[in-house]
Design a protein around this motif. Sequence first.
Motif, PDB file in Angstrom:
ATOM      1  N   PRO A 220       0.838  -1.212   0.000  1.00  0.00           N
ATOM      2  CA  PRO A 220       0.000   0.000   0.000  1.00  0.00           C
ATOM      3  C   PRO A 220       0.871   1.260   0.000  1.00  0.00           C
ATOM      4  N   ALA A 221       0.673   2.096  -1.012  1.00  0.00           N
ATOM      5  CA  ALA A 221       1.492   3.304  -1.143  1.00  0.00           C
ATOM      6  C   ALA A 221       1.132   4.367  -0.118  1.00  0.00           C
ATOM      7  N   ASP A 222      -0.074   4.306   0.444  1.00  0.00           N
ATOM      8  CA  ASP A 222      -0.566   5.402   1.279  1.00  0.00           C
ATOM      9  C   ASP A 222      -0.344   5.187   2.769  1.00  0.00           C
ATOM     10  N   THR A 223       0.372   4.137   3.152  1.00  0.00           N
ATOM     11  CA  THR A 223       0.643   3.925   4.565  1.00  0.00           C
ATOM     12  C   THR A 223       1.928   4.633   4.982  1.00  0.00           C
ATOM     13  N   PRO A 224       1.959   5.213   6.173  1.00  0.00           N
ATOM     14  CA  PRO A 224       3.212   5.809   6.646  1.00  0.00           C
ATOM     15  C   PRO A 224       4.302   4.778   6.901  1.00  0.00           C
ATOM     16  N   PHE A 225       3.940   3.501   6.884  1.00  0.00           N
ATOM     17  CA  PHE A 225       4.913   2.440   7.112  1.00  0.00           C
ATOM     18  C   PHE A 225       5.520   1.913   5.808  1.00  0.00           C
ATOM     19  N   LEU A 226       5.215   2.572   4.689  1.00  0.00           N
ATOM     20  CA  LEU A 226       5.757   2.109   3.411  1.00  0.00           C
ATOM     21  C   LEU A 226       7.285   2.018   3.412  1.00  0.00           C
ATOM     22  N   PRO A 227       8.019   3.004   3.945  1.00  0.00           N
ATOM     23  CA  PRO A 227       9.483   2.865   3.930  1.00  0.00           C
ATOM     24  C   PRO A 227       9.962   1.570   4.597  1.00  0.00           C
ATOM     25  N   ARG A 228       9.332   1.205   5.711  1.00  0.00           N
ATOM     26  CA  ARG A 228       9.743  -0.048   6.378  1.00  0.00           C
ATOM     27  C   ARG A 228       9.333  -1.262   5.557  1.00  0.00           C
ATOM     28  N   LEU A 229       8.162  -1.219   4.948  1.00  0.00           N
ATOM     29  CA  LEU A 229       7.741  -2.331   4.101  1.00  0.00           C
ATOM     30  C   LEU A 229       8.689  -2.485   2.916  1.00  0.00           C
ATOM     31  N   LEU A 230       9.141  -1.371   2.366  1.00  0.00           N
ATOM     32  CA  LEU A 230      10.085  -1.430   1.245  1.00  0.00           C
ATOM     33  C   LEU A 230      11.418  -2.038   1.685  1.00  0.00           C
ATOM     34  N   GLU A 231      11.862  -1.718   2.906  1.00  0.00           N
ATOM     35  CA  GLU A 231      13.086  -2.324   3.435  1.00  0.00           C
ATOM     36  C   GLU A 231      12.930  -3.832   3.546  1.00  0.00           C
ATOM     37  N   ARG A 232      11.786  -4.252   4.070  1.00  0.00           N
ATOM     38  CA  ARG A 232      11.537  -5.690   4.229  1.00  0.00           C
ATOM     39  C   ARG A 232      11.475  -6.379   2.875  1.00  0.00           C
ATOM     40  N   ALA A 233      10.888  -5.707   1.882  1.00  0.00           N
ATOM     41  CA  ALA A 233      10.822  -6.282   0.537  1.00  0.00           C
ATOM     42  C   ALA A 233      12.222  -6.428  -0.048  1.00  0.00           C
ATOM     43  N   LYS A 234      13.070  -5.427   0.183  1.00  0.00           N
ATOM     44  CA  LYS A 234      14.454  -5.502  -0.310  1.00  0.00           C
ATOM     45  C   LYS A 234      15.200  -6.650   0.350  1.00  0.00           C
ATOM     46  N   GLU A 235      15.001  -6.821   1.654  1.00  0.00           N
ATOM     47  CA  GLU A 235      15.625  -7.927   2.373  1.00  0.00           C
ATOM     48  C   GLU A 235      15.194  -9.273   1.804  1.00  0.00           C
ATOM     49  N   ALA A 236      13.947  -9.340   1.333  1.00  0.00           N
ATOM     50  CA  ALA A 236      13.415 -10.594   0.768  1.00  0.00           C
ATOM     51  C   ALA A 236      13.794 -10.776  -0.693  1.00  0.00           C
ATOM     52  N   GLY A 237      14.436  -9.790  -1.279  1.00  0.00           N
ATOM     53  CA  GLY A 237      14.800  -9.881  -2.690  1.00  0.00           C
ATOM     54  C   GLY A 237      13.607  -9.780  -3.614  1.00  0.00           C
ATOM     55  N   ALA A 238      12.572  -9.087  -3.168  1.00  0.00           N
ATOM     56  CA  ALA A 238      11.327  -9.006  -3.944  1.00  0.00           C
ATOM     57  C   ALA A 238      11.313  -7.776  -4.834  1.00  0.00           C
ATOM     58  N   THR A 239      10.707  -7.904  -5.990  1.00  0.00           N
ATOM     59  CA  THR A 239      10.339  -6.725  -6.763  1.00  0.00           C
ATOM     60  C   THR A 239       9.104  -6.119  -6.104  1.00  0.00           C
ATOM     61  N   VAL A 240       8.866  -4.831  -6.315  1.00  0.00           N
ATOM     62  CA  VAL A 240       7.806  -4.129  -5.594  1.00  0.00           C
ATOM     63  C   VAL A 240       6.849  -3.455  -6.567  1.00  0.00           C
ATOM     64  N   LEU A 241       5.560  -3.584  -6.284  1.00  0.00           N
ATOM     65  CA  LEU A 241       4.515  -2.807  -6.932  1.00  0.00           C
ATOM     66  C   LEU A 241       3.693  -2.153  -5.833  1.00  0.00           C
ATOM     67  N   THR A 242       3.540  -0.837  -5.893  1.00  0.00           N
ATOM     68  CA  THR A 242       2.724  -0.143  -4.911  1.00  0.00           C
ATOM     69  C   THR A 242       1.386   0.231  -5.531  1.00  0.00           C
ATOM     70  N   PHE A 243       0.376   0.369  -4.678  1.00  0.00           N
ATOM     71  CA  PHE A 243      -0.965   0.702  -5.139  1.00  0.00           C
ATOM     72  C   PHE A 243      -1.603   1.692  -4.182  1.00  0.00           C
ATOM     73  N   GLY A 244      -2.564   2.457  -4.673  1.00  0.00           N
ATOM     74  CA  GLY A 244      -3.298   3.376  -3.824  1.00  0.00           C
ATOM     75  C   GLY A 244      -3.586   4.686  -4.519  1.00  0.00           C
ATOM     76  N   GLU A 245      -3.996   5.678  -3.731  1.00  0.00           N
ATOM     77  CA  GLU A 245      -4.349   6.980  -4.280  1.00  0.00           C
ATOM     78  C   GLU A 245      -3.140   7.891  -4.483  1.00  0.00           C
ATOM     79  N   SER A 246      -2.047   7.587  -3.832  1.00  0.00           N
ATOM     80  CA  SER A 246      -0.859   8.430  -3.917  1.00  0.00           C
ATOM     81  C   SER A 246      -0.316   8.491  -5.338  1.00  0.00           C
ATOM     82  N   ALA A 247       0.205   9.668  -5.713  1.00  0.00           N
ATOM     83  CA  ALA A 247       0.790   9.837  -7.048  1.00  0.00           C
ATOM     84  C   ALA A 247       2.024   8.967  -7.228  1.00  0.00           C
ATOM     85  N   ARG A 248       2.625   8.520  -6.111  1.00  0.00           N
ATOM     86  CA  ARG A 248       3.807   7.672  -6.227  1.00  0.00           C
ATOM     87  C   ARG A 248       3.462   6.197  -6.460  1.00  0.00           C
ATOM     88  N   ALA A 249       2.171   5.868  -6.371  1.00  0.00           N
ATOM     89  CA  ALA A 249       1.750   4.472  -6.544  1.00  0.00           C
ATOM     90  C   ALA A 249       1.899   4.029  -7.992  1.00  0.00           C
TER      91      ALA A 249
END
Length: 469
Positions: A220-249
């Motif tokens: 979810p792009a609109d959560t304030p916890f996105l930076p931590r989720l992105l860190e966890r995704a990087k640790e897992a070696g995952a590619t990332v797709l974000t979704f939501g209302e944010s322009a960065r999604a």
Amino acid sequence: MSALWTSAELRAATGGTLAGEVAVTGISIDTRSLQPGDLFVALRDARDGHDFVSEALAKGAAAALVDRDPPGVAADAPLLRVGDTLAALTALGAAARERNSGKFVGVTGSVGKTTTKEMLRVAFGALGRTHAATASYNNHWGVPLTLARMPRDAEYAIIEMGMNNRGEIAPLSRLARPHVAVITTIGTSHIGRLGSQAAIAEEKADVLLGLERGGAAVLPADTPFLPRLLERAKEAGATVLTFGESARAEIQLTDYVAEAERGTARLLMDGLPLSVHLGAPGLHLAINACAAIAAVHALGGDVVAAAEALSGFDVGAGRGARRRLALPGGTALLLDDSYNASPISIRAALSVLGVQDAARRIVALGDMLELGPGGPAMHAELAPDVAAAADLVYACGPLMRHLFDALPAAKRGAHVADSAALAPLLAESLRPGDAVLVKGSLGSRMALVVAALASLDDKAGARGAGVAP
């Protein structure tokens, strides 16, 4: 029907002993829904499933998975004997996952995971044979059961994962081994047990621990916890797709139009505009649809076909399902969202109530549970949202007293101790032209209120058919 499990496969997967040969066509843990040919798994919960083995076999179960001698069962009955039935069911789920070459999507989140699971079922169902649980089977027995029931030829499997305490999602994800992991939201559900939203975010991110190599994280792009989720995704070696209302999604909800019975979401993905027409209103549903489309995109699926398939999506009972109630002199609308509740989901449900064309908009609320010491304040903080959406409020439970007391006097219908007391009170007050939303945590038992309102419709039907009430 071809066998879901052969005797040899059952023995190999569970390490158990089974005399004779059987062909299992399904898996059951409940004799009330058991079908002939099922393997009945005798689990222990509020009741011991071993006490129902005799009934299961009488109803046509092909065999029963047991870890002790069940009462009233013949010595030569088809029993798959193991050391522990839950461990054996888990092993059966692992074997089902191992033998399947399809693509797996794991779904978790504070709210919206069951609805998103159902959207994924519909979206992937347009692309190939898709398997998902029929209910919210998302815990330590539900995930293995979902996997063990999976048809051999499933091309896609949608696995919902939930938690009540820290450390529960990681083993579920390692069992399911998803190719795509979806996190719907980071909210406050179970904050009373985990202590903080940050801890909830860590627990939800544990879904990435079971991700297959080269897998994708849908976040979810609109959560304030996105930076931590992105860190966890990087640790897992995952590619990332974000979704939501944010322009960065990467899958962005650019516009949403709600009507009384439907909603239209406009999405933008890699510059490609998509429209999704949903059979129920609610901005939260539009955002869930973004997550589903993101998962399809992550697996290289046809997002246009998936979006078209979602036009047939509607919510289920207890999750916002609509029902017209026949009353003397007209009808009322029931919005049954009684399955669960949190601050996020109550606000989402209120937005749906707010677009209904009604003489009176009524909300019936039960306590939101497992919120910890902040629970009273979280209830009171909902008062402005409730007052804006509803003309009249009925509430039950000690926590909802805080919300009720914070409302303007003109909005207060009644507050009572529990749903059993609220049900007849609300049923008696309902009038033609009303729209009523019923919501509360599962432990608040707001389904009793829904049943009382539904009985009004049943009585009206009986009167119309000339049957004495």
